[in-house]
Write a protein that holds these residues in place. Structure first.
Motif, mmCIF file in Angstrom:
data_model
loop_
_atom_site.group_PDB
_atom_site.id
_atom_site.type_symbol
_atom_site.label_atom_id
_atom_site.label_comp_id
_atom_site.label_asym_id
_atom_site.label_seq_id
_atom_site.Cartn_x
_atom_site.Cartn_y
_atom_site.Cartn_z
ATOM 1 N N UNK A 47 0.828 -1.208 0.000
ATOM 2 C CA UNK A 47 0.000 0.000 0.000
ATOM 3 C C UNK A 47 0.863 1.258 0.000
ATOM 4 N N UNK A 48 1.960 1.217 0.768
ATOM 5 C CA UNK A 48 2.827 2.406 0.813
ATOM 6 C C UNK A 48 3.539 2.596 -0.521
ATOM 7 N N UNK A 49 3.817 1.485 -1.167
ATOM 8 C CA UNK A 49 4.428 1.554 -2.494
ATOM 9 C C UNK A 49 3.459 2.208 -3.489
ATOM 10 N N UNK A 50 2.184 1.883 -3.329
ATOM 11 C CA UNK A 50 1.155 2.507 -4.177
ATOM 12 C C UNK A 50 1.104 4.011 -3.933
ATOM 13 N N UNK A 51 1.219 4.401 -2.667
ATOM 14 C CA UNK A 51 1.224 5.832 -2.348
ATOM 15 C C UNK A 51 2.408 6.525 -3.014
ATOM 16 N N UNK A 52 3.546 5.854 -2.944
ATOM 17 C CA UNK A 52 4.746 6.425 -3.555
ATOM 18 C C UNK A 52 4.511 6.623 -5.066
ATOM 19 N N UNK A 71 -12.600 9.088 -5.385
ATOM 20 C CA UNK A 71 -13.279 8.257 -4.375
ATOM 21 C C UNK A 71 -12.633 8.425 -3.020
ATOM 22 N N UNK A 72 -13.435 8.830 -2.086
ATOM 23 C CA UNK A 72 -12.915 9.048 -0.742
ATOM 24 C C UNK A 72 -13.351 7.881 0.147
ATOM 25 N N UNK A 73 -12.393 7.065 0.619
ATOM 26 C CA UNK A 73 -12.816 5.948 1.473
ATOM 27 C C UNK A 73 -13.378 6.443 2.811
ATOM 28 N N UNK A 74 -14.399 5.737 3.261
ATOM 29 C CA UNK A 74 -14.968 6.085 4.571
ATOM 30 C C UNK A 74 -14.319 5.163 5.590
ATOM 31 N N UNK A 75 -13.767 5.751 6.616
ATOM 32 C CA UNK A 75 -13.051 4.907 7.567
ATOM 33 C C UNK A 75 -13.237 5.410 8.983
ATOM 34 N N UNK A 76 -13.302 4.438 9.884
ATOM 35 C CA UNK A 76 -13.500 4.771 11.278
ATOM 36 C C UNK A 76 -12.142 4.782 11.995
ATOM 37 N N UNK A 77 -11.907 5.817 12.786
ATOM 38 C CA UNK A 77 -10.685 5.849 13.594
ATOM 39 C C UNK A 77 -10.957 5.135 14.913
ATOM 40 N N UNK A 78 -10.374 3.961 15.081
ATOM 41 C CA UNK A 78 -10.626 3.177 16.293
ATOM 42 C C UNK A 78 -9.905 3.754 17.514
ATOM 43 N N UNK A 79 -8.892 4.564 17.256
ATOM 44 C CA UNK A 79 -8.115 5.241 18.324
ATOM 45 C C UNK A 79 -7.590 4.273 19.374
ATOM 46 N N UNK A 80 -7.212 3.107 18.890
ATOM 47 C CA UNK A 80 -6.713 2.096 19.824
ATOM 48 C C UNK A 80 -5.282 2.382 20.264
ATOM 49 N N UNK A 81 -4.420 2.670 19.280
ATOM 50 C CA UNK A 81 -3.005 2.873 19.642
ATOM 51 C C UNK A 81 -2.744 4.267 20.224
ATOM 52 N N UNK A 82 -3.676 5.182 19.988
ATOM 53 C CA UNK A 82 -3.468 6.565 20.452
ATOM 54 C C UNK A 82 -3.118 6.649 21.932
ATOM 55 N N UNK A 83 -3.720 5.754 22.705
ATOM 56 C CA UNK A 83 -3.545 5.862 24.151
ATOM 57 C C UNK A 83 -2.522 4.883 24.702
ATOM 58 N N UNK A 84 -1.879 4.168 23.797
ATOM 59 C CA UNK A 84 -0.838 3.236 24.247
ATOM 60 C C UNK A 84 0.503 3.962 24.263
ATOM 61 N N UNK A 133 -7.585 12.467 0.459
ATOM 62 C CA UNK A 133 -7.690 11.056 0.078
ATOM 63 C C UNK A 133 -6.541 10.244 0.687
ATOM 64 N N UNK A 134 -5.315 10.794 0.593
ATOM 65 C CA UNK A 134 -4.172 10.096 1.195
ATOM 66 C C UNK A 134 -4.362 9.965 2.710
ATOM 67 N N UNK A 135 -4.861 11.027 3.332
ATOM 68 C CA UNK A 135 -5.105 10.992 4.781
ATOM 69 C C UNK A 135 -6.076 9.866 5.112
ATOM 70 N N UNK A 136 -7.165 9.778 4.354
ATOM 71 C CA UNK A 136 -8.167 8.734 4.599
ATOM 72 C C UNK A 136 -7.549 7.351 4.426
ATOM 73 N N UNK A 137 -6.654 7.221 3.451
ATOM 74 C CA UNK A 137 -6.023 5.913 3.234
ATOM 75 C C UNK A 137 -5.070 5.555 4.368
ATOM 76 N N UNK A 138 -4.365 6.551 4.901
ATOM 77 C CA UNK A 138 -3.473 6.261 6.035
ATOM 78 C C UNK A 138 -4.298 5.840 7.261
ATOM 79 N N UNK A 139 -5.453 6.458 7.380
ATOM 80 C CA UNK A 139 -6.340 6.084 8.478
ATOM 81 C C UNK A 139 -6.865 4.658 8.285
ATOM 82 N N UNK A 140 -7.071 4.294 7.024
ATOM 83 C CA UNK A 140 -7.470 2.916 6.711
ATOM 84 C C UNK A 140 -6.375 1.948 7.156
ATOM 85 N N UNK A 141 -5.116 2.309 6.877
ATOM 86 C CA UNK A 141 -4.003 1.451 7.297
ATOM 87 C C UNK A 141 -4.003 1.318 8.827
#
Ligand code: FE2
Ligand code: FE2
Length: 157
Positions: A47-52, A71-84, A133-141
């Motif tokens: 995926x990062x190669x695709x971004x490049x 196309x803008x992907x819809x993605x939920x931020x689970x915020x799991x690692x944010x607090x680790x 769009x790139x931001x949304x994709x990083x959030x997808x990752x």
């Protein structure tokens, strides 16, 4: 912030970040044991190669930004690692899968923030939409990493 050289600088920094993420994931493939983990890291690396490739394409022809931001992907931020707590990747034991996922999730968060920041700076222009769009994709990752973390901790941990 709309002169060509400025956009070029922004794209160069983005290319650097994508390259580093790509290296992180490809390097980690060698260090994890489980085939599922290797496959997941390979997917992230691709995926990062695709971004490049996208960034290089728009560097070459900024018109391409239009088609990339359709196309803008819809993605939920689970915020799991944010607090680790942050984990360093300084010695081999840091590549233990659980730690690696935390590190990677935080890295995706940073990349997301960089693109999201740019999206806001450039607003409702083609450039702004491209970075949104790139931001949304990083959030997808990040979302995928967090789901993997969740599953890893619950099922294998
Ligand atoms: Fe990326
Ligand atoms: Fe990413």
């Amino acid at each position: 912030m709309n002169s060509t050289w400025t956009l070029d600088m922004v794209i160069n920094r983005a290319l650097n970040m994508e390259e580093q993420s790509y290296k992180l994931y490809t390097g980690a493939i060698e260090k994890v044991e489980a085939p599922e983990a290797k496959a997941f890291l390979k997917e992230l690396a691709d995926w990062e190669l695709e971004h490049k490739a996208k960034l290089l394409a728009i560097k070459d022809d900024p018109q391409k930004m239009k088609e990339f931001s359709l196309h803008m992907p819809k993605v939920q931020d689970l915020k799991l690692v944010n607090y680790l707590e942050d984990v360093p990747l300084t010695d081999p034991s840091d590549y233990e899968y659980q730690k690696l996922l935390i590190y990677a999730g935080k890295r995706e968060q940073e990349t997301y923030e960089y693109y999201d920041d740019l999206a806001k700076k450039f607003g409702d222009s083609d450039v702004g939409k491209f970075f949104a769009r790139l931001a949304a994709e990083e959030l997808t990752h990040k979302n995928k990493i967090e789901k993997e973390y969740d599953q890893y901790v619950l099922e294998w941990g």
